[in-house]
Write an enzyme that holds these catalytic residues in place. Sequence first.
Site, short mmCIF file in Angstrom:
data_model
loop_
_atom_site.label_atom_id
_atom_site.label_comp_id
_atom_site.label_asym_id
_atom_site.label_seq_id
_atom_site.Cartn_x
_atom_site.Cartn_y
_atom_site.Cartn_z
N ALA A 61 -70.75 6.07 -91.23
CA ALA A 61 -70.67 6.16 -89.83
C ALA A 61 -69.05 6.80 -89.41
O ALA A 61 -67.91 6.28 -90.05
CB ALA A 61 -70.82 4.78 -89.08
N GLN A 62 -69.14 7.80 -88.72
CA GLN A 62 -67.88 8.54 -88.37
C GLN A 62 -67.31 7.79 -87.12
O GLN A 62 -66.16 7.36 -86.94
CB GLN A 62 -67.92 9.97 -88.49
N GLY A 63 -68.37 8.07 -86.09
CA GLY A 63 -67.92 7.95 -84.70
C GLY A 63 -67.32 6.51 -84.43
O GLY A 63 -66.25 6.47 -83.88
N GLY A 64 -68.14 5.42 -84.75
CA GLY A 64 -67.88 4.28 -84.40
C GLY A 64 -68.59 3.20 -83.94
O GLY A 64 -69.81 3.25 -84.20
N GLU A 105 -68.34 9.25 -76.43
CA GLU A 105 -69.48 10.08 -77.01
C GLU A 105 -70.73 10.57 -75.83
O GLU A 105 -70.55 9.73 -74.95
CB GLU A 105 -70.26 9.54 -78.13
N HIS A 131 -79.00 14.80 -84.92
CA HIS A 131 -78.04 14.73 -84.44
C HIS A 131 -77.39 16.20 -84.30
O HIS A 131 -77.88 17.05 -85.29
CB HIS A 131 -77.03 14.35 -85.48
N ARG A 187 -77.89 12.84 -76.72
CA ARG A 187 -78.11 13.62 -78.00
C ARG A 187 -79.51 14.37 -78.07
O ARG A 187 -79.45 15.39 -78.49
CB ARG A 187 -78.42 12.76 -79.13
N HIS A 212 -81.00 12.52 -88.01
CA HIS A 212 -80.08 11.29 -88.18
C HIS A 212 -80.05 10.02 -88.25
O HIS A 212 -79.74 9.29 -88.66
CB HIS A 212 -78.86 11.92 -87.30
N GLU A 260 -81.05 -0.31 -88.61
CA GLU A 260 -82.03 0.81 -88.39
C GLU A 260 -83.16 0.66 -88.76
O GLU A 260 -84.44 1.35 -88.40
CB GLU A 260 -81.24 2.05 -89.41
N ARG A 320 -81.48 6.76 -78.92
CA ARG A 320 -80.25 5.84 -79.20
C ARG A 320 -79.23 6.34 -78.39
O ARG A 320 -78.81 7.68 -78.84
CB ARG A 320 -80.09 5.71 -80.66
N SER A 375 -75.65 1.85 -82.73
CA SER A 375 -76.19 1.20 -84.01
C SER A 375 -75.39 0.43 -84.74
O SER A 375 -76.02 -0.70 -85.31
CB SER A 375 -76.75 2.47 -84.96
C1 SIN Z 1 -71.09 10.46 -84.73
O1 SIN Z 1 -70.30 10.14 -84.95
O2 SIN Z 1 -71.38 11.51 -84.13
C2 SIN Z 1 -72.35 9.48 -85.10
C3 SIN Z 1 -72.16 8.38 -84.10
C4 SIN Z 1 -73.57 7.86 -84.04
O3 SIN Z 1 -74.63 8.33 -84.75
O4 SIN Z 1 -73.75 6.71 -83.45
#
Ligand code: SIN
Length: 552
Positions: free
Chosen positions: A45-48, A113, A241, A287, A348, A372, A383, A388
């Site tokens: 997980a990057q975003g957070g 986001e 994604h 998304r 994704h 998930e 989502r 998540s």
């Molecule tokens: C993202 O960093 O774009 C992924 C975050 C996510 O899928 O909730």
Amino acid sequence: MMIEEDFLVIGSGIAGLTFALKASQFGSVAIVSKDDLSESATLYAQGGIASVMTDDDSFELHANDTIEAGRGLCREDVVRIICREGPSHIRELIDLGVKFTRIQGENYHLSREGGHSRDRILHANDLTGQEIERAMIEAINSKNNITVFPHHMLIDFMTISRLDSKVEPGSPKDEALGAYILDVKTNQVKTFLSKITLLASGGAGKVYLYTSNPDTATGDGIAAAYRAGSKIANMEFIQFHPTCLYHPQAKSFLISETVRGEGGILRLKNGHTFMENYHPLGCLAPRDIVARAIDHEMKKSGDDCVYLDITHLEGYRIRERFPNIYQTCLKFGFDMVKNPIPVVPAAHYTCGGVLVDLNGQTNIRHLFASGEVCYSGLHGANRLASNSLLEGLVLSNRAVSKAALLLKSKSFNKTIFHNVPSWDYGNSVDSDESVVVSHNWDEIRRIMWNYVGIVRSDKRLRRAERRIQLLLDEIKEYYWDFKITKNTLELRNIALTAHLIVMSALKRKESRGLHFTLDYPKTDISWIKDTVLQDTTRRLVSQTSLRATSHE
Ligand code: SIN
């Protein structure tokens, strides 16, 4: 070999580890993880993690954004509970030692986001999942009543209906007693007996040819739960994604949506922008809309990818905020400080899954699911980004509270557990045809990418249905004839999960959120309902009565 614990946890992402840590206050815990303990979708997980953290935000705003993204299918009670209970559990994560990024060592830095009306994404630069796993595994290692079983894979659940022919699979009397688990390193099958089982084995991105998911995401939990009689909901909603790195060796490496949150702009090869033609929020639209817009533009132009441009940010800022993305792009020859980077959509997130209530309870007693693998109603038809990790965190906490009450209030009948047979290998032999596995694996993933992707039609779905049915039949033969391995189990699971996605997509005669079909391009209010699949066929679990006519 029999292993007996109060709690069995299958999966070691945020949902599994949260449950395990809390459950260890009430009894002994076994954690089963298909790979290393840290290997999970959480790790990547990057975003957070989305949560209300400031005075200019509110639970109502977070809930509204979630519901808006979910296109009419979210369970509003679940959404409100998860948004409201998030912040206190995030504070527990911080107390556990998770270091989210702060601005000059003070307030937390919050990202934006797609679909969020406020900055509310807590993160550890672009390595949020790694930081969460690090802190949680440290905490797990300090507990002496938690035993971890890395490189162990779920085969099937043991339930009362599998012991007692008077109990229907998936009926209100059915109850989980544990699971058969493959030791991946020795190929031995172990029997895990447990009073409470939590399924937190993640999603099924590997069903598709291109995915941001780790190799472990083969739908194991969804498939095993379905075989046991669990209800599976809304599998047609697979989130693509919009921005994964386009490079043959990059394995669809994710370029976080927070890059667009920091002002990143999507462009065509000729430099033109296009998102303003699709949604008032432009590049930060939800998304489903961004992924479909990219797909449309790529089909129109014939180009292999579009480009993400973050060159307006100073170099030091990019390197500091996105160290992982910056370095990975550089490794593949793209310097995001200087040039836009090539991106494409990839599978994704599995928004549907094992149907649970707001305590994570499935329709099989004592079997809970979180993260998930489950469908709680938080995500609906699409989502909202970074919801998540939040779902896994909150739902697992709720599931532990419910499970602890069950443990206290119920006297467990030991005799039932002792009736659970050990795994029977029957007459199965080692396979000398591994090519069947690799060929079928590849075929399923291509079928799903080509016929069950971002844009669907009845014709494409029917084509996929026929081909996957053939593969399911072939895999069934193969599965019962040969000794099981991780590869055969995964193949069996991706085939069944692919089938569930196709069947759910065929059921929904409208377009909504992540499910877009050319035959029913409009959203239809009569379809504000879940697509639920359940199979209550009584099945053999181990290889007893091998080659009997009724394998299934
Ligand atoms: C993202 O960093 O774009 C992924 C975050 C996510 O899928 O909730």
